[in-house]
Every structure is written in structure tokens, then in C-alpha cells.
Design an enzyme around this catalytic site. Structure first.
Site, PDB file in Angstrom:
ATOM      1  CG  LEU A  37     -16.595  -0.398  -9.514  1.00  0.00           C
ATOM      2  CD1 LEU A  37     -15.988   1.053  -9.587  1.00  0.00           C
ATOM      3  CD2 LEU A  37     -18.000  -0.709 -10.348  1.00  0.00           C
ATOM      4  N   GLY A 182      -6.131 -20.069 -29.682  1.00  0.00           N
ATOM      5  CA  GLY A 182      -5.716 -18.828 -29.745  1.00  0.00           C
ATOM      6  C   GLY A 182      -5.450 -18.136 -28.679  1.00  0.00           C
ATOM      7  CG  LEU A 320      -7.669  -6.616 -28.840  1.00  0.00           C
ATOM      8  CD1 LEU A 320      -6.866  -6.185 -29.938  1.00  0.00           C
ATOM      9  CD2 LEU A 320      -7.163  -7.855 -28.196  1.00  0.00           C
ATOM     10  CG  HIS A 445      24.371  -1.033 -27.916  1.00  0.00           C
ATOM     11  ND1 HIS A 445      23.782  -2.320 -28.521  1.00  0.00           N
ATOM     12  CD2 HIS A 445      25.314  -1.331 -27.205  1.00  0.00           C
ATOM     13  CE1 HIS A 445      24.643  -3.286 -28.321  1.00  0.00           C
ATOM     14  NE2 HIS A 445      25.515  -2.628 -27.540  1.00  0.00           N
TER      15      HIS A 445
END
Length: 467
Positions: A37, A182, A320, A445
Site C-alpha cells: 500500500l 523541475g 502534490l 530566539h
């Protein structure tokens, strides 16, 4: 056997659709023609390519960056067999996980080629040539896509290869010629460039990753050239032939002059087309588009045949995995009577080179074409404390905002962990945040995500702190 929903195809769109259907109380089955799968993404796409990208990046850093960190290595070498073995282990773990999820959600799994007998009856032809029929109220077609081919080039899958074969090479190419600049080609090209291959890229357009913001393409080109990759932009490939272990690729430059390159492998990466072979769509009155073999659907992703839906690579839009997942969830919920939605403008695109490239929303080119007045703010990673600490100084974050409202219209980034960072932009844009909103959110930060805040500050009126 009677089901509420049968899903054809077990890639990210298919298995997510099946799971969501089962969660909503629908009796569900899924059909997969292969033994494992997961579809293209898990078996010969997203997952194995990322495994090789990570492995090759570790080697490249060991060879070129570790010394500056005070880490010294002797006799560094690549064990390609082990690299490929690890890739297989990663794939197997993921596909086994999908099989577990099917059992957990009580989804019946059938292996074989699915063909419509009619819109409510599916014939499954198994590997042993036996057949089985199941009936259903609804069908979700999620059969994905396959690599596109150039009609004048024969991919022998030995020397002239597709992305599938590139993920399972038994040797590191001496010279890999890549047709197509691409996402897929550049990711795989960067894998082998890091491992020592000479990589030449021939691209018909005048930029790489041409569908993304032009600034991202320019920056990625600069970075990949530093990696040793060479580029022939605006060149038209005219043929490729093999002679033993040698491949010759012929092409025309922008002036029409003939050129050729010789290498030991040629990777054809010119996109993908929908895979609808064997479905028997004509039997239920569905025709595919001539170009790309796409299936037409309405706003609910339902075909012209009531109760038959299609998602992912077989319909229009970006190819996608996460788009397919979102569509799988949407269709499952529509079948269950809910009213979900997808904002297609906010599906991010990612290139998993290093640095990574990620984007969501509108590009500058699109905004100009639509006549939308906008502001832009940019922040380079070379000004980021976190990036300087890790040595990842290439790239930037660019935020595009509406000139009058300050709403964020697009975010484009190239840099360390951009694939993860883009989620902040998606979340902000989903809630229609302004650049001012993001600039006033506290960012830990030192982190790479501070670049998003700084770019937003720049977009609000040249208020970036660290440049």
C-alpha cells in the site's frame, strides 16, 4: 460484498480518504493493484526520495562541512548499497504502517487491478488472474500519476531512466544528464551531485522550478551551481540514444544551434500524467482529457457520474501528496453529509533540495498579471543568528502583502527547514493575517522562523530589525 465507499488507489489521497470514510461510520474498502500500500508517494516517490536526500546530505556535510565544526574524519566514502538498503527499510516501515491503519479502521483491502463493470460494481483482477466483484454506493478514484515521457525518447529504464529507476541505482553515475529543471529532477539530481556525480540539467524554460516565484529559482540556481551542477536553460532536447554504457543527449540552444552531451545515465523528469489505465471509465461514461489524461470533476470533486468521485493527481491542480490528502478528506466528509472546504490557494509547494524551497499563495508575477498593488518584504538567512550558527547562510524569506490592507498574499522562502517553516505562513494566511499580525507574534530566539517575522516587519514598512 456491498460497501458504502470503495476507494481505488492507496496513495496519500486514497488511504486518507478510506480512513476518513471509516471514521465517519461508512463501510469502506480500498483496492490497490500492487502488493504494498502507499502508492507512488510511499513506494517510489516522496518517501524514498527524502530518505536518499537525507543520506546524501549527511555524506555531503561530512565531506564539506564537518571540519569547520571541529569534526575530523578519515577515509570517508559512500556505501551506496547501505544507502539503498536504508531507503528500502524506510519505505517498508511506512507501507507497513498504512496496512496497520487499514486494519485499525476495519477497512477491507483488495489487491488487484480495479475496473468498472458499472458505476456501482467493481471487478478486481488479481495477480493470479482470478476475478472478484464488489458493489458500492460510492467510488473514489485515487489512482495517482506516472512519469511523463517525451515521444521522441525511449526510456529503456537502464540508461535512460525515470525517477523510479533513479531511486534504485546500483552505482553512482559518473555523469548524470537530467532532462527537466523541475522539482523531481532537481531533488534527484542534487542527491547524486552530493555523492560525487557530475550533473547536467537541460531545461526548456529560461529558469528552474519555473512554476514558482522567479526569485526562488534564481537563488536555487546559484546554490546548485555551487554544488557543482551545470545548467542549460532555454534549451530544447531533441533526442537521446544509448551505445553500451554511454548516453548521448542532443539539444538545441536558444539560437537553434545543435549541441550534445554524453554521460552514463539520462534521467527524464518532465512532469507526470494522470494514471487511469485499466479503470474502464468509458463503461460508465467518463472521458479523460486528451492532455494529461485528467478526469473532470465539479466543486465537490464528483464526476459527471453521480456517486463517482476523483481526487489527487487524476484531476486538475498541483500534483502534490498533501493536496490529495486534503481532497480525500473533503470527499469522505461530503459523502457523509458534511460541508468541508479546501482553499486551493493555500496548498504549499516544496522542493526538498538543500536549502529547501517552499511557497504558498500568490507569486509576484501573478500579482502583477492581475494588477494587484502589493508590498514586499524580504529577509536573508545570512542575517539570521540561528542560520549563522548552523552554517546555512543561503536563501531568504519573502512576504508579499496587499498594499492597502497589509493582508499577506504570498510567502516564498528558500533556506534551512523551509519545508517546515512554510506551515506558519499557511496558518497565517488561512486566518487572513496581516504582515503586522505576524510581526507582532513572538518567535523563539534563535530560530530559523525569525526570518518569517523579519520579512513581515520589512513588508509593513522597512521595519526589519536585523538588516
Amino acid at each position: 460484498m456491498q460497501y458504502d465507499v470503495v476507494v481505488i488507489g492507496s496513495g496519500p489521497g486514497g488511504y486518507v480518504a478510506a480512513i476518513r470514510c471509516a471514521q465517519l461510520g461508512l463501510k469502506t474498502a480500498i483496492i490497490e493493484k500492487y502488493d504494498a500500500l502507499g502508492g507512488t508517494c510511499l513506494n517510489v516517490g516522496c518517501i524514498p526520495s527524502k530518505a536518499l536526500l537525507d543520506s546524501s546530505e549527511h555524506y555531503h556535510n561530512a565531506a564539506h562541512a564537518f571540519a569547520s565544526h571541529g569534526v575530523k574524519l578519515d577515509n570517508l566514502s559512500v556505501d551506496l548499497d547501505q544507502m539503498m538498503k536504508r531507503k528500502v527499510e524506510v519505505v517498508n516501515a511506512n507501507t507497513s504502517g498504512i496496512a496497520f491503519l487499514m486494519k485499525k479502521n476495519k477497512i477491507d483491502v483488495f489487491h488487484g487491478v480495479a475496473t468498472f463493470k458499472d458505476k456501482n460494481t467493481i471487478t478486481i483482477k488479481k495477480a493470479d488472474a482470478t476475478e472478484q466483484e464488489i458493489t458500492t454506493k460510492n467510488v473514489i478514484i485515487a489512482t495517482g500519476s506516472k512519469p511523463s515521457a517525451l515521444p521522441f525518447i525511449k526510456t529503456d529504464k537502464k540508461r535512460i531512466i525515470t525517477s523510479t529507476e533513479a531511486l534504485a541505482l546500483t552505482e553512482i553515475p559518473k555523469h548524470l544528464i537530467l532532462i527537466g529543471g523541475g522539482v523531481i529532477g532537481l531533488e534527484l539530481g542534487s542527491v547524486y551531485a552530493r555523492l560525487g556525480s557530475k550533473v547536467s540539467v537541460i531545461e526548456f524554460m529560461d529558469s528552474i522550478i519555473p512554476t514558482m516565484d522567479r526569485g526562488l529559482g534564481r537563488e536555487l540556481l546559484k546554490v546548485l551551481k555551487k554544488l557543482g551542477m551545470e545548467f542549460y536553460l532555454g534549451h530544447k532536447v531533441t533526442g537521446a540514444t544509448t551505445n553500451g554504457d554511454e548516453v548521448t543527449v542532443s539539444f538545441d540552444d536558444p539560437k537553434g544551434e545543435k549541441k550534445e552531451l554524453k554521460g552514463d545515465y539520462c534521467l527524464v523528469a518532465v512532469g507526470r500524467i494522470a494514471y487511469t489505465d485499466g479503470l474502464g471509465l468509458d463503461k460508465i461514461g467518463i472521458a479523460v482529457e486528451e492532455r494529461g489524461r485528467k478526469i473532470s470533476v465539479d466543486e465537490h470533486l464528483e464526476t459527471k457520474v453521480k456517486g463517482v468521485y476523483a481526487i489527487g493527481d487524476v484531476i486538475s491542480g498541483a500534483m502534490l501528496a498533501h493536496k490529495a490528502e486534503d481532497e480525500g478528506t473533503l470527499v469522505a466528509e461530503i459523502i457523509a453529509g458534511q460541508k468541508p472546504h479546501i482553499n486551493y490557494n493555500l496548498i504549499p509547494g516544496v522542493v526538498y533540495t538543500w536549502p529547501e524551497v517552499a511557497a504558498v499563495g500568490q507569486t509576484e508575477e501573478q500579482l502583477k498579471e492581475k494588477g494587484i498593488q502589493y508590498k514586499t518584504g524580504s529577509f536573508p538567512f545570512k542575517a539570521s543568528g540561528r542560520a549563522r550558527a548552523s552554517g546555512d547562510l543561503d536563501g531568504f524569506v519573502k512576504v508579499l502583502t496587499d498594499a492597502s490592507t497589509d493582508e499577506i498574499l504570498g510567502v516564498h522562502m528558500i533556506g534551512p527547514r523551509a519545508a517546515d517553516m512554510i506551515a506558519e505562513a499557511v496558518a497565517a494566511m488561512e486566518y487572513r493575517a496581516s504582515a503586522e499580525d505576524v510581526s507582532r507574534m513572538s518567535h523563539a530566539h534563535p530560530t530559523y522562523t525569525e526570518a518569517m517575522r523579519e520579512a513581515s516587519l520589512a513588508a509593513t514598512g522597512n521595519r526589519a530589525i536585523h538588516i
